[in-house]
Motif scaffolding. Structure first.
Motif, mmCIF file in Angstrom:
data_model
loop_
_atom_site.group_PDB
_atom_site.id
_atom_site.type_symbol
_atom_site.label_atom_id
_atom_site.label_comp_id
_atom_site.label_asym_id
_atom_site.label_seq_id
_atom_site.Cartn_x
_atom_site.Cartn_y
_atom_site.Cartn_z
ATOM 1 N N UNK A 101 0.865 -1.173 0.000
ATOM 2 C CA UNK A 101 0.000 0.000 0.000
ATOM 3 C C UNK A 101 0.904 1.227 0.000
ATOM 4 N N UNK A 102 0.631 2.161 -0.915
ATOM 5 C CA UNK A 102 1.394 3.403 -0.969
ATOM 6 C C UNK A 102 0.567 4.487 -0.295
ATOM 7 N N UNK A 103 1.210 5.187 0.628
ATOM 8 C CA UNK A 103 0.557 6.252 1.383
ATOM 9 C C UNK A 103 1.257 7.571 1.129
ATOM 10 N N UNK A 104 0.508 8.666 1.267
ATOM 11 C CA UNK A 104 1.057 10.012 1.229
ATOM 12 C C UNK A 104 0.603 10.726 2.487
ATOM 13 N N UNK A 105 1.558 11.362 3.171
ATOM 14 C CA UNK A 105 1.258 12.042 4.427
ATOM 15 C C UNK A 105 2.100 13.310 4.538
ATOM 16 N N UNK A 106 1.568 14.343 5.214
ATOM 17 C CA UNK A 106 2.411 15.502 5.502
ATOM 18 C C UNK A 106 3.497 15.110 6.500
ATOM 19 N N UNK A 107 4.662 15.692 6.358
ATOM 20 C CA UNK A 107 5.779 15.410 7.255
ATOM 21 C C UNK A 107 5.582 16.234 8.537
ATOM 22 N N UNK A 108 5.553 15.551 9.675
ATOM 23 C CA UNK A 108 5.450 16.246 10.968
ATOM 24 C C UNK A 108 6.784 16.867 11.338
ATOM 25 N N UNK A 123 15.345 10.503 9.098
ATOM 26 C CA UNK A 123 14.064 9.800 9.041
ATOM 27 C C UNK A 123 12.921 10.805 9.033
ATOM 28 N N UNK A 124 11.940 10.514 8.199
ATOM 29 C CA UNK A 124 10.725 11.317 8.174
ATOM 30 C C UNK A 124 9.782 10.793 9.247
ATOM 31 N N UNK A 125 9.028 11.702 9.839
ATOM 32 C CA UNK A 125 8.043 11.349 10.852
ATOM 33 C C UNK A 125 6.694 11.876 10.384
ATOM 34 N N UNK A 126 5.689 10.986 10.386
ATOM 35 C CA UNK A 126 4.327 11.342 9.983
ATOM 36 C C UNK A 126 3.367 10.911 11.089
ATOM 37 N N UNK A 127 2.129 11.341 10.996
ATOM 38 C CA UNK A 127 1.129 10.898 11.961
ATOM 39 C C UNK A 127 0.296 9.781 11.357
ATOM 40 N N UNK A 128 0.117 8.705 12.147
ATOM 41 C CA UNK A 128 -0.732 7.584 11.757
ATOM 42 C C UNK A 128 -1.565 7.164 12.958
ATOM 43 N N UNK A 129 -2.762 6.656 12.681
ATOM 44 C CA UNK A 129 -3.646 6.165 13.735
ATOM 45 C C UNK A 129 -3.510 4.652 13.853
ATOM 46 N N UNK A 130 -3.308 4.191 15.079
ATOM 47 C CA UNK A 130 -3.254 2.758 15.394
ATOM 48 C C UNK A 130 -4.427 2.424 16.301
ATOM 49 N N UNK A 131 -4.988 1.236 16.118
ATOM 50 C CA UNK A 131 -6.064 0.776 16.990
ATOM 51 C C UNK A 131 -5.449 0.068 18.192
ATOM 52 N N UNK A 132 -5.630 0.656 19.368
ATOM 53 C CA UNK A 132 -5.118 0.070 20.607
ATOM 54 C C UNK A 132 -6.313 -0.331 21.457
ATOM 55 N N UNK A 134 -9.770 -0.682 21.866
ATOM 56 C CA UNK A 134 -10.975 -0.206 21.185
ATOM 57 C C UNK A 134 -10.899 1.275 20.826
ATOM 58 N N UNK A 135 -9.673 1.845 20.825
ATOM 59 C CA UNK A 135 -9.495 3.271 20.537
ATOM 60 C C UNK A 135 -8.480 3.494 19.428
ATOM 61 N N UNK A 136 -8.813 4.420 18.517
ATOM 62 C CA UNK A 136 -7.840 4.872 17.537
ATOM 63 C C UNK A 136 -6.963 5.917 18.207
ATOM 64 N N UNK A 137 -5.668 5.713 18.184
ATOM 65 C CA UNK A 137 -4.720 6.640 18.784
ATOM 66 C C UNK A 137 -3.812 7.157 17.670
ATOM 67 N N UNK A 138 -3.856 8.469 17.435
ATOM 68 C CA UNK A 138 -3.042 9.089 16.394
ATOM 69 C C UNK A 138 -1.815 9.724 17.032
ATOM 70 N N UNK A 139 -0.663 9.298 16.584
ATOM 71 C CA UNK A 139 0.614 9.801 17.094
ATOM 72 C C UNK A 139 1.641 9.776 15.963
ATOM 73 N N UNK A 140 2.822 10.301 16.274
ATOM 74 C CA UNK A 140 3.913 10.309 15.300
ATOM 75 C C UNK A 140 4.489 8.914 15.109
ATOM 76 N N UNK A 141 4.838 8.621 13.843
ATOM 77 C CA UNK A 141 5.446 7.344 13.457
ATOM 78 C C UNK A 141 6.633 7.661 12.553
ATOM 79 N N UNK A 142 7.791 7.104 12.873
ATOM 80 C CA UNK A 142 8.952 7.336 12.008
ATOM 81 C C UNK A 142 8.964 6.300 10.895
ATOM 82 N N UNK A 143 9.418 6.725 9.734
ATOM 83 C CA UNK A 143 9.461 5.871 8.544
ATOM 84 C C UNK A 143 10.875 5.365 8.355
ATOM 85 N N UNK A 144 11.031 4.052 8.339
ATOM 86 C CA UNK A 144 12.345 3.452 8.163
ATOM 87 C C UNK A 144 12.191 2.030 7.668
ATOM 88 N N UNK A 145 13.197 1.521 7.016
ATOM 89 C CA UNK A 145 13.169 0.116 6.622
ATOM 90 C C UNK A 145 13.356 -0.741 7.869
#
Length: 179
Positions: A101-108, A123-132, A134-145
């Motif tokens: 899946x290819x995503x596009x996000x603003x760089x935080x 490393x670029x850092x973007x915001x993504x929502x994870x389901x923890x 029963x709640x969606x939690x949106x926080x910064x995620x770093x992009x790396x291999x």
């Protein structure tokens, strides 16, 4: 000097007794009742399947309290400009099926990672929502291999704080229950 003589001298007696009281009080604090709200937090194992909203699927993840920031296995990372802002395009592959899946996000923000014996890494850092739970939690995620790691998603303390507890001796304690 004999113990009875030391105990009769107030300053020497305090020097002997206070460290023991301090250890006992901090131990009782650490092992005491949970703080307000802690008992209501879901308990996660150190390995879980975590839903990533932008991907519309779950990823196998390591829950790592030693990591400050969550990171995701991102490939083909390209910076570009959109609406006079810095954005990034990246691909997240499903390891079992090779679907991508290819995503596009603003760089935080960007971070510079110092690596022992090697060049620093941007490393670029973007915001993504994870389901923890029963709640969606949106926080910064770093992009790396994360190709060399067992899990494509590493959930760091920034996503965990005030949302979950960890039992490091267990796996797969939760299922994603977000709407």
């Amino acid at each position: 000097m004999r113990l009875t003589a030391i105990l009769r001298h107030p300053l020497l007696a305090a020097m002997l007794v206070l460290p023991g009281l301090l250890v006992m009080s901090t131990t009782s604090l650490a092992c005491g009742e949970p703080e307000a709200g802690e008992a209501d937090l879901p308990v996660f194992g150190y390995i879980e399947d975590i839903a990533v909203r932008a991907l519309d699927r779950e990823m196998r993840a390591k829950i790592d309290s030693g990591a400050t920031t969550t990171s995701i296995d991102a490939r083909d990372i390209e910076e570009f400009e959109k609406d006079d802002e810095e954005w990034v395009r990246f691909t997240v592959a499903e390891r079992e099926s090779d679907e991508a899946v290819t995503l596009e996000r603003p760089v935080s923000r960007t971070v510079k990672i110092k690596r022992h014996g090697r060049d620093s890494q941007k490393r670029y850092v973007v915001e993504l929502a994870l389901c923890l739970g029963d709640k969606w939690v949106t926080e910064e995620v770093s992009l790396t291999s994360r190709e060399q790691f067992s899990y494509g998603l590493l959930v760091g303390r920034n996503h965990m704080a005030d949302h979950l507890l960890i039992d490091p001796s267990k796996k797969d304690l939760q299922t994603s229950r977000c709407d």
